[in-house]
Scaffold this active site. Structure first.
Site, PDB file in Angstrom:
ATOM      1  N   VAL A  54      35.454  52.542  30.712  1.00  0.00           N
ATOM      2  CA  VAL A  54      34.008  52.503  30.507  1.00  0.00           C
ATOM      3  C   VAL A  54      33.535  51.108  30.109  1.00  0.00           C
ATOM      4  CG1 VAL A  54      32.085  53.447  29.157  1.00  0.00           C
ATOM      5  CG2 VAL A  54      33.962  54.936  29.873  1.00  0.00           C
ATOM      6  N   LEU A  65      42.628  53.799  27.191  1.00  0.00           N
ATOM      7  CA  LEU A  65      42.355  53.912  28.618  1.00  0.00           C
ATOM      8  C   LEU A  65      40.880  54.196  28.888  1.00  0.00           C
ATOM      9  CD1 LEU A  65      45.425  55.910  30.012  1.00  0.00           C
ATOM     10  CD2 LEU A  65      45.023  53.447  30.042  1.00  0.00           C
ATOM     11  N   HIS A  66      40.274  55.068  28.089  1.00  0.00           N
ATOM     12  CA  HIS A  66      38.856  55.353  28.277  1.00  0.00           C
ATOM     13  C   HIS A  66      37.994  54.124  27.967  1.00  0.00           C
ATOM     14  CE1 HIS A  66      40.119  59.578  28.358  1.00  0.00           C
ATOM     15  NE2 HIS A  66      38.937  59.841  28.889  1.00  0.00           N
ATOM     16  N   GLU A  67      38.402  53.337  26.985  1.00  0.00           N
ATOM     17  CA  GLU A  67      37.661  52.114  26.671  1.00  0.00           C
ATOM     18  C   GLU A  67      37.720  51.136  27.836  1.00  0.00           C
ATOM     19  OE1 GLU A  67      35.193  49.720  24.423  1.00  0.00           O
ATOM     20  OE2 GLU A  67      35.832  51.788  24.061  1.00  0.00           O
ATOM     21  N   SER A  96      45.030  57.461  24.939  1.00  0.00           N
ATOM     22  CA  SER A  96      43.935  57.942  25.783  1.00  0.00           C
ATOM     23  C   SER A  96      42.634  57.216  25.467  1.00  0.00           C
ATOM     24  CB  SER A  96      43.762  59.449  25.596  1.00  0.00           C
ATOM     25  OG  SER A  96      42.656  59.930  26.328  1.00  0.00           O
TER      26      SER A  96
END
Length: 660
Positions: free
Chosen positions: A446, A441-443, A438
């Site tokens: 953003v 994916l967030h990296e 997760s």
């Protein structure tokens, strides 16, 4: 002849008063009034009513209470506790306090909004956004290209379904029992390797091409974010589509696994689900988990869709206004506060940023999970609309992660956590794997659109320049010659020049306070125009350090000795400056003093350092027998030297070497 006794005549006024009274048994502190009807207040019977032997009036007693006699009511008649006490019989409701807190929060934030408008004016500018034509064209191309990978996944699964049907047909022709057939197991494993590689390459290309395009070619963050979000969603859908059909195909080839198939799937068994219509519905459905069949509603409510889209549009405009008018200037001002390493200022700025960040996040959450997903679900007649649960009541961080974003949670649990646990992983290890996945994916979500991943800077240089326009000029102190003022043409000042991926260039001057410059980050054009008199040299970032290391290897013993003395002098100068700050004023406050007071305090500090260096030189001459390794790393040298060197100020208590 006895005449009948005449009944007393009652005036109309008394009848009106009597009709307005309340009849109830007489008991203190009630008063009997209107003596024409009942007993007189002094105990005399009224005409027409018999008297009690003790003189009290008898007959139907009616109390007539006038409002002017209610001052004698017993207010304190029973023992009671305060409502907020621990021994209160009834637990009070705090609904009013909650409403009051909401009102206070709203008023406080409205005050900040008004203050923001008074300070900055209107910062909203529609035409100020840099919508490059290249960004728009690439964003459109990616939006049309990304779904093509779903079509490729359909082609792969269509070939796999054709192979699975052929394997089942061959098994039936040879009268083999599929559950016990080794050939059926082989017919499943061998094609699955090829299918898995095909799906992996397809999904990887979907995410990789989009990420590289957004990172290198799309500079507008909004267009890049939309493209990257679309690519990640399609990538997750491809993975779910491949894994689900893999298990359905396995159940088809091995009938002993058919019992694990949910009953809902019987309406569209494998391979009847491998159709373009089925995949297209999954593409637009508000879920990341593939199923051949979903719960559906009976009709589409267009007014419901209109309301949800209106909510999403309104909240999007609010997020834009809050970001441009409030968050952007606050973030810009926070850069300098955070760079100053002033802890109170950092805490104050973080608290300010957290407020507007929370408001924007809540608005974005409602816009996406309540408005957009519900509108999309209504259009697709998608029945399961539990996109979130009451995460605001979460007792732990883990519960919050599992409840605030149900589509992601369902994908992680079904395709990562549960398979890992089923293969023998511990729940903690599986959870850690989900957390890392997760985070990646967030990296991507953003960091890629904002170009803050991998190499943030396109180019970094070290620039040595001669200064101009300084508010203060630096002084070097020589114990034998006294202070010497150095202007901008005698001494080169080194800064870091940074060029970002979008072409913007900034000057990072972390030591500019010595010249009266308190802005560590300044646009390069402004910095060079106001502070650079001439550039001495430009080297790549880290070049000065590499040069010093190479030069140190070629130094003679005497030069190494001199450098060691300089380094140790600097160490003790830092000690005496710290000691001076504790008894006078900090250097940060010194730089903000008025000019006259600044000159006086600075002269005091320079005199202290000059006297201190004289003692350093005297001590160094008297201890020439010490070598570099023995003298400047010897604990006794440090302690004895500090005790003697800090004695130059008469009447001051000498600090220990640990607190100097």
């Amino acid at each position: 002849m006895d005449l009948p006794e005449k009944e007393p005549r009652i005036s109309e006024r008394e009848e009106a008063i009597a009709s307005m009274t309340i009849a109830h048994p007489l008991h203190p502190p009630d008063l009997v009034i209107h003596g024409a009807i009942s007993g007189h207040a002094n105990g005399i019977a009224a005409p027409g009513y018999p008297s009690h032997p003790n003189g009290a009036a008898t007959g139907p007693i009616t109390t007539k209470i006038s409002s002017k006699y209610r001052h004698i009511a017993a207010v304190h008649s029973t023992a009671r506790t305060s409502r907020l006490s621990h021994d209160a019989e009834i637990t009070p409701s705090f609904l009013g306090f909650r409403n009051l807190m909401v009102i206070v929060l709203i008023v406080m934030n409205l005050r900040l909004v008004v203050e923001n408008f008074m300070k900055y004016g209107v910062l909203i500018c529609i035409r100020c956004h840099d919508y490059r034509r290249q960004d728009l064209l690439l964003g459109l191309v990616l939006y049309l290209l990304i779904p093509c990978h779903l079509f490729v996944a359909y082609i792969i699964e269509l070939a796999a379904a054709h192979q699975a049907k052929g394997a089942v047909g061959r098994a039936k022709r040879h009268s083999e029992d599929p559950p016990d057939s080794a050939q059926a197991a082989k017919s499943f494993r061998t094609p699955w390797i090829t299918i898995a590689w095909a799906h992996g390459i397809n999904a990887t290309l979907c995410l990789l091409v989009t990420t590289l395009t957004v990172y290198n070619l799309i500079h507008h963050p909004l267009i890049g974010t939309i493209s990257e979000v679309h690519a990640i969603i399609v990538w997750l859908k491809i993975c779910s589509y491949a894994f689900t059909n893999r298990d359905l195909r396995h159940a088809l080839l091995k009938s002993d696994s058919a019992s694990s198939i949910p009953e809902l799937y019987l309406a569209c068994p494998y391979p009847r689900n491998i159709t373009l219509g089925n995949l297209s519905y999954f593409w637009w459905a508000p879920t990341l988990v593939y199923q051949p069949v979903y719960p559906r509603t009976t009709s589409i409510r267009w007014p419901f869709i209109a309301k949800r889209l209106a909510e999403a549009s309104s909240l999007s405009i609010f997020i834009w206004l809050a970001s441009a008018q409030y968050a952007a200037p606050l973030l810009h001002n926070s850069v300098f506060k955070l760079a100053s390493f002033d802890l109170p200022s950092i805490i104050e700025r973080l608290m300010k940023l957290s407020t507007i960040s929370l408001v924007i996040w809540l608005a974005g959450f409602f816009a996406v999970f309540q408005s957009v997903l519900n509108a999309l679900a209504e259009i697709m007649r998608f029945g399961d609309r539990e996109f979130y649960t009451d995460w605001w009541n979460s007792p732990s961080v883990g519960t919050y992660w599992r409840t605030w974003n149900k589509p992601i949670y369902h994908f992680m649990k079904r395709h990562i956590y549960a398979p890992l646990v089923g293969r023998g992983w511990s729940p903690n290890a599986a959870s850690a794997c989900v957390f890392v996945f997760s985070g990646i994916l967030h990296e991507l979500l953003v960091g890629v659109p904002t170009h803050n991943i991998l190499d943030l800077f396109f180019k970094i240089d070290e620039v040595s320049h001669f200064v101009k326009g300084a508010k203060h000029y630096m002084k070097q102190v020589y114990p034998s010659e006294g202070p010497l003022t150095i202007d901008g043409t005698d001494y080169a000042h080194t800064i870091i020049r940074v060029m970002l991926k979008n072409g913007e260039t900034y000057a990072l001057d972390m030591a500019g306070a010595q010249y009266g410059w308190h802005e560590p980050v300044t646009p390069w054009q402004l910095y060079s125009a106001s502070r650079v008199q001439g550039i001495k040299e430009v080297v790549p970032f880290g070049g000065t350090k590499i040069f010093c290391k190479k030069r140190a290897k070629t130094l003679s013993k005497q030069q190494q000795w001199n450098n060691a003395i300089k380094e140790h002098f600097a160490y003790f100068v830092d000690k005496v400056v710290t000691w001076w700050q504790k008894r006078n004023i900090s250097l940060a406050d010194l730089l903000h003093l008025p000019e006259q007071e600044f000159q006086r305090r600075r002269a005091s500090l320079l005199d202290a350092v000059k006297e201190f260096l004289k003692l350093v030189k005297t001590f160094q001459v008297s201890n020439r027998a010490f070598t570099v390794s023995e003298g400047f790393q010897h604990e006794g040298f440090d302690r004895n030297f500090t005790s003697s060197a800090l004695g130059f100020l008469p009447g001051r208590s000498l600090p220990s070497s640990e607190t100097a």
